[in-house]
Design a protein around this motif. Structure first.
Motif, PDB file in Angstrom:
ATOM      1  N   GLU A  84       0.437  -1.589  -0.038  1.00 33.28           N
ATOM      2  CA  GLU A  84      -0.026  -0.501  -0.426  1.00 33.28           C
ATOM      3  C   GLU A  84       1.201   1.467  -0.005  1.00 33.28           C
ATOM      4  O   GLU A  84       0.526   2.671  -0.315  1.00 33.28           O
ATOM      5  CB  GLU A  84      -1.567   0.159   1.346  1.00 33.28           C
ATOM      6  N   LEU A  85       1.874   1.422   1.255  1.00 34.85           N
ATOM      7  CA  LEU A  85       2.757   2.489   0.599  1.00 34.85           C
ATOM      8  C   LEU A  85       3.321   2.256  -0.336  1.00 34.85           C
ATOM      9  O   LEU A  85       3.911   3.329  -1.356  1.00 34.85           O
ATOM     10  CB  LEU A  85       3.500   2.252   1.566  1.00 34.85           C
ATOM     11  N   ILE A  86       3.849   1.286  -1.115  1.00 35.21           N
ATOM     12  CA  ILE A  86       4.528   1.142  -2.503  1.00 35.21           C
ATOM     13  C   ILE A  86       3.742   1.850  -3.636  1.00 35.21           C
ATOM     14  O   ILE A  86       3.553   2.892  -4.429  1.00 35.21           O
ATOM     15  CB  ILE A  86       4.594   0.162  -3.018  1.00 35.21           C
ATOM     16  N   ILE A  87       2.058   1.861  -3.277  1.00 35.46           N
ATOM     17  CA  ILE A  87       0.733   2.275  -4.385  1.00 35.46           C
ATOM     18  C   ILE A  87       1.237   4.189  -3.909  1.00 35.46           C
ATOM     19  O   ILE A  87       1.121   4.696  -4.709  1.00 35.46           O
ATOM     20  CB  ILE A  87      -0.876   1.915  -4.023  1.00 35.46           C
ATOM     21  N   GLN A  88       1.161   4.358  -2.963  1.00 31.02           N
ATOM     22  CA  GLN A  88       1.222   5.673  -2.995  1.00 31.02           C
ATOM     23  C   GLN A  88       2.210   6.615  -3.141  1.00 31.02           C
ATOM     24  O   GLN A  88       1.782   7.272  -3.756  1.00 31.02           O
ATOM     25  CB  GLN A  88       1.023   6.240  -0.450  1.00 31.02           C
ATOM     26  N   TYR A  89       3.594   6.282  -2.593  1.00 33.56           N
ATOM     27  CA  TYR A  89       4.718   6.704  -3.413  1.00 33.56           C
ATOM     28  C   TYR A  89       4.426   6.678  -5.022  1.00 33.56           C
ATOM     29  O   TYR A  89       5.166   7.146  -4.999  1.00 33.56           O
ATOM     30  CB  TYR A  89       5.692   5.790  -2.922  1.00 33.56           C
ATOM     31  N   GLU A  90       4.118   5.664  -5.123  1.00 36.20           N
ATOM     32  CA  GLU A  90       3.695   5.540  -7.370  1.00 36.20           C
ATOM     33  C   GLU A  90       2.928   7.322  -7.136  1.00 36.20           C
ATOM     34  O   GLU A  90       2.997   7.878  -8.310  1.00 36.20           O
ATOM     35  CB  GLU A  90       3.120   4.850  -7.622  1.00 36.20           C
ATOM     36  N   GLU A  91       1.893   7.703  -6.338  1.00 41.34           N
ATOM     37  CA  GLU A  91       0.539   7.853  -7.064  1.00 41.34           C
ATOM     38  C   GLU A  91       1.558   9.995  -6.237  1.00 41.34           C
ATOM     39  O   GLU A  91       1.019  10.795  -6.772  1.00 41.34           O
ATOM     40  CB  GLU A  91      -0.425   8.040  -6.484  1.00 41.34           C
ATOM     41  N   ASN A  92       2.074   9.601  -5.478  1.00 42.09           N
ATOM     42  CA  ASN A  92       2.551  10.928  -5.130  1.00 42.09           C
ATOM     43  C   ASN A  92       4.486  10.559  -4.445  1.00 42.09           C
ATOM     44  O   ASN A  92       4.542   9.740  -3.652  1.00 42.09           O
ATOM     45  CB  ASN A  92       1.926  11.131  -3.605  1.00 42.09           C
ATOM     46  N   VAL A  93       5.408  10.735  -5.184  1.00 42.10           N
ATOM     47  CA  VAL A  93       6.589  11.224  -5.049  1.00 42.10           C
ATOM     48  C   VAL A  93       7.344  11.784  -4.171  1.00 42.10           C
ATOM     49  O   VAL A  93       6.806  12.862  -4.691  1.00 42.10           O
ATOM     50  CB  VAL A  93       7.558  10.681  -6.633  1.00 42.10           C
ATOM     51  N   ASN A  94       7.525  11.145  -2.685  1.00 41.98           N
ATOM     52  CA  ASN A  94       8.148  13.101  -2.101  1.00 41.98           C
ATOM     53  C   ASN A  94       8.767  12.252  -1.578  1.00 41.98           C
ATOM     54  O   ASN A  94       8.756  10.548  -1.025  1.00 41.98           O
ATOM     55  CB  ASN A  94       7.132  13.533  -1.380  1.00 41.98           C
ATOM     56  N   ILE A  95       9.570  12.602  -0.077  1.00 39.88           N
ATOM     57  CA  ILE A  95      10.525  12.616   0.829  1.00 39.88           C
ATOM     58  C   ILE A  95       9.891  11.535   1.675  1.00 39.88           C
ATOM     59  O   ILE A  95      10.408  10.896   2.530  1.00 39.88           O
ATOM     60  CB  ILE A  95      12.047  13.521   0.748  1.00 39.88           C
ATOM     61  N   ASN A  96       8.774  12.255   2.282  1.00 40.77           N
ATOM     62  CA  ASN A  96       7.884  11.272   3.433  1.00 40.77           C
ATOM     63  C   ASN A  96       7.494  10.065   2.779  1.00 40.77           C
ATOM     64  O   ASN A  96       7.573   9.700   3.811  1.00 40.77           O
ATOM     65  CB  ASN A  96       7.055  12.586   3.627  1.00 40.77           C
TER      66      ASN A  96
END
Length: 146
Positions: free
Chosen positions: A32-44
């Motif tokens: 789920e965190l990987i999906i979130q990262y794909e959707e919104n690439v940022n340092i957080n």
């Protein structure tokens, strides 16, 4: 959700099933965190992925250590074969993470979780863990001449 724990093969030692369910929960959270990262690439989001991956890695180390201690205590004949598979899995986890850190290409993590890991995990449970659990429970192994 990547893995449904209800579709995971079960073995004859409950502690092993429980740790597999814990693994699945962490892996699903990481996915789920990987999906979130794909959707919104940022340092957080990157930090969240890294933290969860390391949580999974550390959990896996403890998981494998517990099985290995049980195998040694019970004199499991193919201990070295099972341990070698654990070492290979941990080495691959490290390699994947290093590639991710170097490239920041989230596809590396996603492909590992969606393609490589499911095949390995199911196979490992159905073969190594099933035989190991049966031996730990009964003292019998298809790998020995009993």
């Amino acid at each position: 959700m990547l893995f449904d724990k209800n579709n995971l093969p079960l073995v004859s030692m409950e502690f092993m099933n429980e740790v597999h369910f814990e693994d699945i929960a962490i892996i699903n959270e990481l996915y789920e965190l990987i999906i979130q990262y794909e959707e919104n690439v940022n340092i957080n989001n990157e930090k969240k992925v890294n933290t969860k991956y390391m949580q999974w890695y550390n959990h896996t180390v403890k998981h494998f250590e517990r099985e290995e201690i049980q195998m040694l205590e019970k004199g499991f004949p193919p201990y070295h074969m099972h341990k070698a598979e654990h070492e290979n899995a941990l080495n691959l986890m490290n390699q994947i993470f290093k590639k991710w850190e170097e490239t920041k290409d989230i596809k590396i993590l996603k492909q590992y979780l969606t393609e490589d890991l499911p095949k390995w995990l199911i196979n490992h449970i159905q073969t190594m863990d099933t035989v190991t659990a049966m031996f730990l429970k009964t003292g019998l192994s298809p790998c020995s001449a009993h």
